[in-house]
Design a protein around this motif. Sequence first.
Motif, mmCIF file in Angstrom:
data_model
loop_
_atom_site.group_PDB
_atom_site.id
_atom_site.type_symbol
_atom_site.label_atom_id
_atom_site.label_comp_id
_atom_site.label_asym_id
_atom_site.label_seq_id
_atom_site.Cartn_x
_atom_site.Cartn_y
_atom_site.Cartn_z
ATOM 1 N N ARG A 107 -1.881 -8.067 8.655
ATOM 2 C CA ARG A 107 -3.324 -8.053 8.888
ATOM 3 C C ARG A 107 -3.728 -6.899 9.789
ATOM 4 N NH1 ARG A 107 -6.494 -12.683 7.953
ATOM 5 N NH2 ARG A 107 -7.795 -12.053 9.708
ATOM 6 N N ARG A 108 -2.782 -6.372 10.557
ATOM 7 C CA ARG A 108 -3.075 -5.256 11.459
ATOM 8 C C ARG A 108 -2.647 -3.902 10.879
ATOM 9 N NH1 ARG A 108 -1.151 -9.441 14.590
ATOM 10 N NH2 ARG A 108 0.974 -8.616 14.537
ATOM 11 N N LEU A 109 -2.278 -3.884 9.603
ATOM 12 C CA LEU A 109 -1.831 -2.625 9.016
ATOM 13 C C LEU A 109 -2.955 -1.604 8.960
ATOM 14 C CD1 LEU A 109 0.385 -0.991 7.653
ATOM 15 C CD2 LEU A 109 -0.288 -2.012 5.462
ATOM 16 N N TRP A 110 -4.175 -2.054 8.755
ATOM 17 C CA TRP A 110 -5.288 -1.102 8.660
ATOM 18 C C TRP A 110 -5.542 -0.388 9.984
ATOM 19 C CZ3 TRP A 110 -10.013 -1.174 11.258
ATOM 20 C CH2 TRP A 110 -10.251 -2.296 12.053
ATOM 21 N N THR B 104 -2.760 2.093 10.565
ATOM 22 C CA THR B 104 -2.983 3.291 9.751
ATOM 23 C C THR B 104 -4.013 4.201 10.393
ATOM 24 O OG1 THR B 104 -2.416 2.107 7.711
ATOM 25 C CG2 THR B 104 -3.748 4.091 7.491
ATOM 26 N N LEU B 105 -5.114 3.617 10.852
ATOM 27 C CA LEU B 105 -6.179 4.413 11.458
ATOM 28 C C LEU B 105 -5.718 5.081 12.743
ATOM 29 C CD1 LEU B 105 -9.149 5.149 11.010
ATOM 30 C CD2 LEU B 105 -9.780 3.189 12.422
ATOM 31 N N ILE B 106 -4.982 4.343 13.562
ATOM 32 C CA ILE B 106 -4.495 4.912 14.827
ATOM 33 C C ILE B 106 -3.507 6.041 14.556
ATOM 34 C CG2 ILE B 106 -3.092 4.420 16.857
ATOM 35 C CD1 ILE B 106 -4.387 1.663 16.970
ATOM 36 N N ALA B 107 -2.611 5.838 13.590
ATOM 37 C CA ALA B 107 -1.624 6.879 13.287
ATOM 38 C C ALA B 107 -2.310 8.155 12.800
ATOM 39 C CB ALA B 107 -0.649 6.373 12.221
ATOM 40 N N ALA B 108 -3.310 8.014 11.928
ATOM 41 C CA ALA B 108 -3.993 9.193 11.391
ATOM 42 C C ALA B 108 -4.812 9.900 12.460
ATOM 43 C CB ALA B 108 -4.886 8.779 10.223
ATOM 44 N N TRP B 109 -5.631 9.141 13.177
ATOM 45 C CA TRP B 109 -6.491 9.760 14.182
ATOM 46 C C TRP B 109 -5.688 10.316 15.355
ATOM 47 C CZ3 TRP B 109 -11.448 6.200 14.767
ATOM 48 C CH2 TRP B 109 -12.212 6.336 13.596
ATOM 49 N N ALA B 110 -4.633 9.630 15.748
ATOM 50 C CA ALA B 110 -3.814 10.136 16.855
ATOM 51 C C ALA B 110 -3.127 11.439 16.466
ATOM 52 C CB ALA B 110 -2.780 9.083 17.255
ATOM 53 N N THR B 111 -2.637 11.511 15.234
ATOM 54 C CA THR B 111 -1.987 12.751 14.783
ATOM 55 C C THR B 111 -2.978 13.903 14.770
ATOM 56 O OG1 THR B 111 -0.477 11.457 13.420
ATOM 57 C CG2 THR B 111 -0.658 13.802 12.930
ATOM 58 N N VAL C 297 4.134 5.101 8.767
ATOM 59 C CA VAL C 297 3.714 3.803 9.300
ATOM 60 C C VAL C 297 3.707 2.740 8.198
ATOM 61 C CG1 VAL C 297 1.743 2.548 10.245
ATOM 62 C CG2 VAL C 297 2.423 4.714 11.251
ATOM 63 N N VAL C 298 3.122 3.077 7.049
ATOM 64 C CA VAL C 298 3.038 2.111 5.950
ATOM 65 C C VAL C 298 4.431 1.820 5.384
ATOM 66 C CG1 VAL C 298 2.102 1.703 3.642
ATOM 67 C CG2 VAL C 298 0.680 2.755 5.394
ATOM 68 N N GLY C 299 5.252 2.860 5.235
ATOM 69 C CA GLY C 299 6.593 2.663 4.713
ATOM 70 C C GLY C 299 7.439 1.770 5.605
ATOM 71 N N LEU C 300 7.337 1.960 6.924
ATOM 72 C CA LEU C 300 8.091 1.124 7.847
ATOM 73 C C LEU C 300 7.541 -0.303 7.877
ATOM 74 C CD1 LEU C 300 8.618 3.578 10.846
ATOM 75 C CD2 LEU C 300 10.314 2.842 9.173
ATOM 76 N N ALA C 301 6.227 -0.440 7.780
ATOM 77 C CA ALA C 301 5.630 -1.777 7.808
ATOM 78 C C ALA C 301 6.010 -2.590 6.578
ATOM 79 C CB ALA C 301 4.111 -1.664 7.922
ATOM 80 N N GLU C 302 6.140 -1.923 5.441
ATOM 81 C CA GLU C 302 6.470 -2.618 4.198
ATOM 82 C C GLU C 302 7.942 -2.487 3.830
ATOM 83 O OE1 GLU C 302 3.793 -1.113 1.267
ATOM 84 O OE2 GLU C 302 2.065 -2.170 2.103
ATOM 85 N N HIS C 303 8.732 -1.847 4.692
ATOM 86 C CA HIS C 303 10.174 -1.696 4.469
ATOM 87 C C HIS C 303 10.440 -0.965 3.147
ATOM 88 C CE1 HIS C 303 10.845 -4.472 7.821
ATOM 89 N NE2 HIS C 303 9.925 -5.239 7.272
ATOM 90 N N ARG C 304 9.688 0.102 2.919
ATOM 91 C CA ARG C 304 9.847 0.901 1.709
ATOM 92 C C ARG C 304 10.542 2.205 2.085
ATOM 93 N NH1 ARG C 304 9.955 -1.630 -2.613
ATOM 94 N NH2 ARG C 304 9.265 0.186 -3.815
ATOM 95 N N ALA C 305 11.822 2.282 1.788
ATOM 96 C CA ALA C 305 12.607 3.468 2.148
ATOM 97 C C ALA C 305 12.107 4.702 1.409
ATOM 98 C CB ALA C 305 14.081 3.226 1.838
ATOM 99 N N PHE D 289 0.798 -1.221 0.000
ATOM 100 C CA PHE D 289 0.000 0.000 0.000
ATOM 101 C C PHE D 289 0.834 1.276 0.000
ATOM 102 C CE2 PHE D 289 -2.471 -3.337 2.071
ATOM 103 C CZ PHE D 289 -3.645 -3.300 1.327
ATOM 104 N N SER D 290 2.150 1.170 -0.011
ATOM 105 C CA SER D 290 2.968 2.378 0.062
ATOM 106 C C SER D 290 2.738 3.287 -1.144
ATOM 107 C CB SER D 290 4.449 2.003 0.179
ATOM 108 O OG SER D 290 4.837 1.172 -0.901
ATOM 109 N N ARG D 291 2.712 2.698 -2.333
ATOM 110 C CA ARG D 291 2.501 3.514 -3.519
ATOM 111 C C ARG D 291 1.095 4.102 -3.536
ATOM 112 N NH1 ARG D 291 2.933 1.688 -9.897
ATOM 113 N NH2 ARG D 291 3.270 3.767 -10.732
ATOM 114 N N ALA D 292 0.111 3.330 -3.078
ATOM 115 C CA ALA D 292 -1.261 3.835 -3.036
ATOM 116 C C ALA D 292 -1.397 5.016 -2.075
ATOM 117 C CB ALA D 292 -2.214 2.712 -2.630
ATOM 118 N N VAL D 293 -0.733 4.935 -0.922
ATOM 119 C CA VAL D 293 -0.805 6.037 0.041
ATOM 120 C C VAL D 293 -0.067 7.269 -0.498
ATOM 121 C CG1 VAL D 293 -0.201 6.749 2.382
ATOM 122 C CG2 VAL D 293 -1.083 4.453 1.972
ATOM 123 N N LEU D 294 1.044 7.064 -1.192
ATOM 124 C CA LEU D 294 1.740 8.189 -1.818
ATOM 125 C C LEU D 294 0.841 8.893 -2.827
ATOM 126 C CD1 LEU D 294 5.286 6.637 -2.413
ATOM 127 C CD2 LEU D 294 4.797 8.654 -1.021
#
Length: 274
Positions: free
Chosen positions: A135-138, A141-148, A193-201, A37-42
Amino acid sequence: MPTETPSAETPPRRMETPPQIETPPDETAPGESGPRFSRAVLALTAAATLAVAPVATAAVGPAGSGASAHSSPVYVLAQAAHDIGHNDWAFQGGVAGRVAWVVSYVALWLSWLLIALWIRWRVKRAGLDRADSRRRLWIKTLIAAWATEGVAGSLTLGAGLYTDWNSSTLGPAVLRASDLCSPWLSFAAVLLVVGLAEHRALAVRAAVLYAALLAIILMVPLPGPDAVKVLVLAAAVAVPALLDSGGSAEPGRERRPDPGSEPGPVTPPAAAAG
Protein backbone atom coordinates in the motif's frame (compact mmCIF):
# COMPACT_ATOMS: atom_id res chain seq x y z
CA MET A 1 -4.56 -78.58 6.51
CA PRO A 2 -6.01 -75.29 5.51
CA THR A 3 -4.03 -73.54 2.89
CA GLU A 4 -3.52 -69.84 3.02
CA THR A 5 -4.62 -67.96 0.01
CA PRO A 6 -1.91 -65.53 -0.94
CA SER A 7 -3.30 -62.03 -1.02
CA ALA A 8 -2.32 -59.69 -3.73
CA GLU A 9 0.01 -57.05 -2.49
CA THR A 10 -1.39 -53.57 -2.79
CA PRO A 11 1.09 -51.37 -4.57
CA PRO A 12 1.85 -48.10 -2.84
CA ARG A 13 -0.23 -45.16 -3.86
CA ARG A 14 1.45 -42.60 -5.98
CA MET A 15 0.77 -38.91 -5.72
CA GLU A 16 0.67 -36.94 -8.92
CA THR A 17 2.66 -33.74 -9.07
CA PRO A 18 0.21 -30.84 -9.19
CA PRO A 19 0.46 -28.86 -12.41
CA GLN A 20 2.23 -25.54 -12.33
CA ILE A 21 0.12 -22.58 -13.28
CA GLU A 22 1.79 -19.38 -14.40
CA THR A 23 0.66 -16.13 -12.89
CA PRO A 24 -0.53 -13.51 -15.41
CA PRO A 25 1.82 -10.54 -15.88
CA ASP A 26 -0.24 -8.03 -13.87
CA GLU A 27 -1.20 -10.35 -11.01
CA THR A 28 0.57 -11.77 -8.01
CA ALA A 29 0.75 -15.27 -6.64
CA PRO A 30 -2.09 -16.62 -4.48
CA GLY A 31 -2.20 -14.94 -1.12
CA GLU A 32 -0.71 -11.81 -2.65
CA SER A 33 -3.72 -10.02 -4.07
CA GLY A 34 -3.18 -6.88 -6.06
CA PRO A 35 -1.38 -5.90 -9.25
CA ARG A 36 2.35 -5.81 -9.84
CA PHE A 37 4.07 -2.82 -11.42
CA SER A 38 7.57 -3.93 -12.39
CA ARG A 39 6.65 -4.68 -15.99
CA ALA A 40 4.64 -1.46 -16.25
CA VAL A 41 7.59 0.62 -15.01
CA LEU A 42 9.93 -1.15 -17.44
CA ALA A 43 7.60 -0.38 -20.34
CA LEU A 44 7.14 3.20 -19.15
CA THR A 45 10.89 3.77 -18.94
CA ALA A 46 11.40 2.40 -22.43
CA ALA A 47 8.55 4.51 -23.83
CA ALA A 48 9.78 7.72 -22.20
CA THR A 49 13.34 7.15 -23.40
CA LEU A 50 12.16 6.40 -26.92
CA ALA A 51 9.97 9.52 -26.92
CA VAL A 52 12.94 11.85 -26.40
CA ALA A 53 15.17 10.16 -28.98
CA PRO A 54 14.43 12.84 -31.65
CA VAL A 55 15.53 15.55 -29.18
CA ALA A 56 18.18 13.48 -27.41
CA THR A 57 20.75 16.27 -27.40
CA ALA A 58 18.55 18.69 -25.45
CA ALA A 59 16.65 16.15 -23.33
CA VAL A 60 19.44 13.77 -22.28
CA GLY A 61 22.64 15.69 -23.10
CA PRO A 62 25.07 12.94 -24.15
CA ALA A 63 28.79 13.60 -23.79
CA GLY A 64 30.23 15.60 -26.66
CA SER A 65 26.87 17.12 -27.63
CA GLY A 66 27.50 20.52 -26.04
CA ALA A 67 24.36 20.13 -23.90
CA SER A 68 25.80 18.32 -20.92
CA ALA A 69 24.08 18.36 -17.55
CA HIS A 70 26.18 21.18 -16.09
CA SER A 71 26.16 23.52 -19.09
CA SER A 72 22.84 25.29 -18.47
CA PRO A 73 23.16 25.84 -14.70
CA VAL A 74 26.70 27.10 -15.19
CA TYR A 75 25.46 29.57 -17.80
CA VAL A 76 22.75 30.86 -15.45
CA LEU A 77 25.15 31.22 -12.52
CA ALA A 78 27.78 32.94 -14.64
CA GLN A 79 25.18 35.32 -16.06
CA ALA A 80 23.89 36.18 -12.58
CA ALA A 81 27.44 36.79 -11.34
CA HIS A 82 28.30 38.83 -14.47
CA ASP A 83 31.12 36.42 -15.24
CA ILE A 84 30.29 35.78 -18.90
CA GLY A 85 33.37 36.66 -20.87
CA HIS A 86 35.56 35.79 -17.90
CA ASN A 87 34.88 32.06 -17.91
CA ASP A 88 34.74 30.48 -21.35
CA TRP A 89 32.77 27.47 -20.11
CA ALA A 90 29.87 29.81 -19.33
CA PHE A 91 29.05 30.10 -23.01
CA GLN A 92 28.26 26.45 -23.63
CA GLY A 93 24.79 26.55 -22.04
CA GLY A 94 22.91 29.36 -23.68
CA VAL A 95 19.28 30.36 -23.29
CA ALA A 96 17.90 27.38 -25.21
CA GLY A 97 20.02 25.01 -23.15
CA ARG A 98 18.85 26.29 -19.78
CA VAL A 99 15.20 26.12 -20.88
CA ALA A 100 15.61 22.48 -21.93
CA TRP A 101 17.35 21.71 -18.64
CA VAL A 102 14.50 23.13 -16.57
CA VAL A 103 11.83 21.57 -18.77
CA SER A 104 13.41 18.11 -18.37
CA TYR A 105 13.34 18.33 -14.58
CA VAL A 106 9.81 19.75 -14.37
CA ALA A 107 8.37 17.31 -16.92
CA LEU A 108 9.83 14.28 -15.14
CA TRP A 109 8.78 15.67 -11.76
CA LEU A 110 5.15 15.95 -12.87
CA SER A 111 5.28 12.60 -14.66
CA TRP A 112 6.38 10.79 -11.51
CA LEU A 113 3.60 12.45 -9.55
CA LEU A 114 1.01 11.13 -12.00
CA ILE A 115 2.60 7.66 -12.05
CA ALA A 116 2.65 7.48 -8.25
CA LEU A 117 -1.02 8.47 -8.10
CA TRP A 118 -1.84 5.81 -10.68
CA ILE A 119 -0.05 3.17 -8.58
CA ARG A 120 -1.95 4.35 -5.52
CA TRP A 121 -5.25 4.08 -7.40
CA ARG A 122 -4.49 0.55 -8.60
CA VAL A 123 -3.45 -0.60 -5.12
CA LYS A 124 -6.48 1.01 -3.49
CA ARG A 125 -8.77 -0.54 -6.08
CA ALA A 126 -7.31 -3.98 -5.28
CA GLY A 127 -8.51 -3.59 -1.68
CA LEU A 128 -5.29 -4.57 0.08
CA ASP A 129 -5.16 -4.70 3.84
CA ARG A 130 -3.76 -1.69 5.66
CA ALA A 131 -0.94 -3.85 7.00
CA ASP A 132 0.18 -4.77 3.47
CA SER A 133 3.46 -3.02 2.70
CA ARG A 134 2.48 -2.70 -0.94
CA ARG A 135 0.00 0.00 0.00
CA ARG A 136 3.01 2.29 0.46
CA LEU A 137 4.62 1.45 -2.88
CA TRP A 138 3.28 4.62 -4.48
CA ILE A 139 4.89 6.88 -1.90
CA LYS A 140 8.16 4.93 -2.12
CA THR A 141 8.10 5.42 -5.88
CA LEU A 142 7.46 9.14 -5.56
CA ILE A 143 10.16 9.63 -2.94
CA ALA A 144 12.72 7.67 -4.97
CA ALA A 145 12.01 9.68 -8.13
CA TRP A 146 11.87 13.11 -6.53
CA ALA A 147 14.86 12.47 -4.27
CA THR A 148 16.97 11.36 -7.23
CA GLU A 149 16.02 14.46 -9.19
CA GLY A 150 16.62 16.67 -6.19
CA VAL A 151 20.07 15.24 -5.53
CA ALA A 152 21.02 15.40 -9.21
CA GLY A 153 19.89 19.02 -9.56
CA SER A 154 21.54 20.08 -6.30
CA LEU A 155 24.88 18.50 -7.21
CA THR A 156 24.76 20.10 -10.64
CA LEU A 157 24.10 23.55 -9.20
CA GLY A 158 26.71 22.93 -6.51
CA ALA A 159 29.30 22.10 -9.14
CA GLY A 160 28.45 25.28 -11.00
CA LEU A 161 28.73 27.38 -7.86
CA TYR A 162 32.04 25.81 -6.92
CA THR A 163 33.49 26.45 -10.35
CA ASP A 164 32.15 29.99 -10.55
CA TRP A 165 33.38 31.04 -7.13
CA ASN A 166 36.64 29.14 -7.09
CA SER A 167 39.59 29.39 -9.45
CA SER A 168 40.84 25.94 -8.54
CA THR A 169 42.25 23.73 -11.25
CA LEU A 170 39.69 21.12 -10.19
CA GLY A 171 36.92 23.20 -11.74
CA PRO A 172 36.80 21.40 -15.11
CA ALA A 173 36.95 18.00 -13.40
CA VAL A 174 34.10 18.95 -11.06
CA LEU A 175 31.98 20.08 -14.00
CA ARG A 176 32.82 16.90 -15.84
CA ALA A 177 31.76 14.77 -12.89
CA SER A 178 28.49 16.70 -12.61
CA ASP A 179 27.53 15.39 -16.04
CA LEU A 180 26.51 12.21 -14.24
CA CYS A 181 23.81 14.15 -12.38
CA SER A 182 20.92 13.56 -14.75
CA PRO A 183 17.21 13.56 -13.92
CA TRP A 184 16.93 10.42 -16.05
CA LEU A 185 18.53 8.50 -13.21
CA SER A 186 15.12 8.71 -11.54
CA PHE A 187 13.94 5.93 -13.87
CA ALA A 188 16.68 3.64 -12.61
CA ALA A 189 15.85 4.56 -9.01
CA VAL A 190 12.15 3.79 -9.42
CA LEU A 191 12.89 0.52 -11.22
CA LEU A 192 15.16 -0.49 -8.36
CA VAL A 193 12.55 0.37 -5.71
CA VAL A 194 9.70 -1.43 -7.50
CA GLY A 195 11.87 -4.43 -8.37
CA LEU A 196 13.01 -4.86 -4.77
CA ALA A 197 9.49 -4.36 -3.42
CA GLU A 198 8.08 -7.03 -5.72
CA HIS A 199 11.16 -9.29 -5.58
CA ARG A 200 11.62 -9.09 -9.35
CA ALA A 201 15.26 -9.79 -10.16
CA LEU A 202 14.74 -8.89 -13.82
CA ALA A 203 13.61 -5.36 -12.94
CA VAL A 204 16.54 -4.89 -10.55
CA ARG A 205 19.04 -5.99 -13.21
CA ALA A 206 17.38 -3.71 -15.76
CA ALA A 207 17.69 -0.76 -13.35
CA VAL A 208 21.41 -1.37 -12.91
CA LEU A 209 21.93 -1.78 -16.66
CA TYR A 210 19.97 1.39 -17.43
CA ALA A 211 22.00 3.43 -14.93
CA ALA A 212 25.29 2.04 -16.23
CA LEU A 213 24.47 2.76 -19.89
CA LEU A 214 23.22 6.23 -19.00
CA ALA A 215 26.48 6.96 -17.17
CA ILE A 216 28.50 5.87 -20.21
CA ILE A 217 26.41 8.02 -22.55
CA LEU A 218 26.77 11.05 -20.27
CA MET A 219 30.50 10.68 -19.65
CA VAL A 220 32.03 9.12 -22.77
CA PRO A 221 31.81 11.02 -26.08
CA LEU A 222 30.85 8.04 -28.21
CA PRO A 223 30.71 8.38 -32.00
CA GLY A 224 27.38 8.38 -33.78
CA PRO A 225 24.11 10.32 -33.56
CA ASP A 226 22.75 11.10 -30.11
CA ALA A 227 19.39 9.59 -31.09
CA VAL A 228 21.02 6.20 -31.65
CA LYS A 229 22.63 6.32 -28.22
CA VAL A 230 19.26 7.00 -26.62
CA LEU A 231 17.68 4.17 -28.61
CA VAL A 232 20.28 1.77 -27.20
CA LEU A 233 19.46 3.08 -23.73
CA ALA A 234 15.75 2.42 -24.33
CA ALA A 235 16.49 -1.12 -25.51
CA ALA A 236 18.11 -1.85 -22.14
CA VAL A 237 14.66 -1.72 -20.51
CA ALA A 238 12.46 -2.59 -23.49
CA VAL A 239 13.91 -6.10 -23.79
CA PRO A 240 13.37 -6.94 -20.07
CA ALA A 241 9.82 -5.59 -20.38
CA LEU A 242 9.16 -8.07 -23.18
CA LEU A 243 10.82 -10.91 -21.27
CA ASP A 244 8.87 -10.20 -18.09
CA SER A 245 5.87 -12.22 -19.24
CA GLY A 246 4.63 -13.12 -15.79
CA GLY A 247 5.64 -15.74 -13.27
CA SER A 248 5.55 -15.54 -9.55
CA ALA A 249 6.11 -12.44 -7.48
CA GLU A 250 9.26 -13.93 -5.96
CA PRO A 251 11.95 -15.90 -7.77
CA GLY A 252 11.47 -19.62 -7.30
CA ARG A 253 7.89 -19.37 -6.13
CA GLU A 254 5.31 -21.20 -8.17
CA ARG A 255 1.61 -20.71 -8.21
CA ARG A 256 -0.40 -23.59 -6.81
CA PRO A 257 -3.73 -24.63 -8.27
CA ASP A 258 -6.99 -24.07 -6.46
CA PRO A 259 -7.73 -26.65 -3.74
CA GLY A 260 -10.86 -27.79 -5.55
CA SER A 261 -8.98 -28.52 -8.75
CA GLU A 262 -6.00 -30.29 -7.15
CA PRO A 263 -5.98 -33.98 -8.17
CA GLY A 264 -6.15 -36.59 -5.43
CA PRO A 265 -4.07 -39.77 -5.08
CA VAL A 266 -4.23 -42.21 -7.96
CA THR A 267 -5.33 -45.73 -7.02
CA PRO A 268 -3.96 -48.48 -9.29
CA PRO A 269 -6.62 -50.68 -10.98
CA ALA A 270 -5.34 -53.85 -9.23
CA ALA A 271 -5.79 -52.32 -5.81
CA ALA A 272 -9.26 -51.07 -6.69
CA ALA A 273 -10.28 -54.58 -7.84
CA GLY A 274 -9.01 -56.15 -4.59
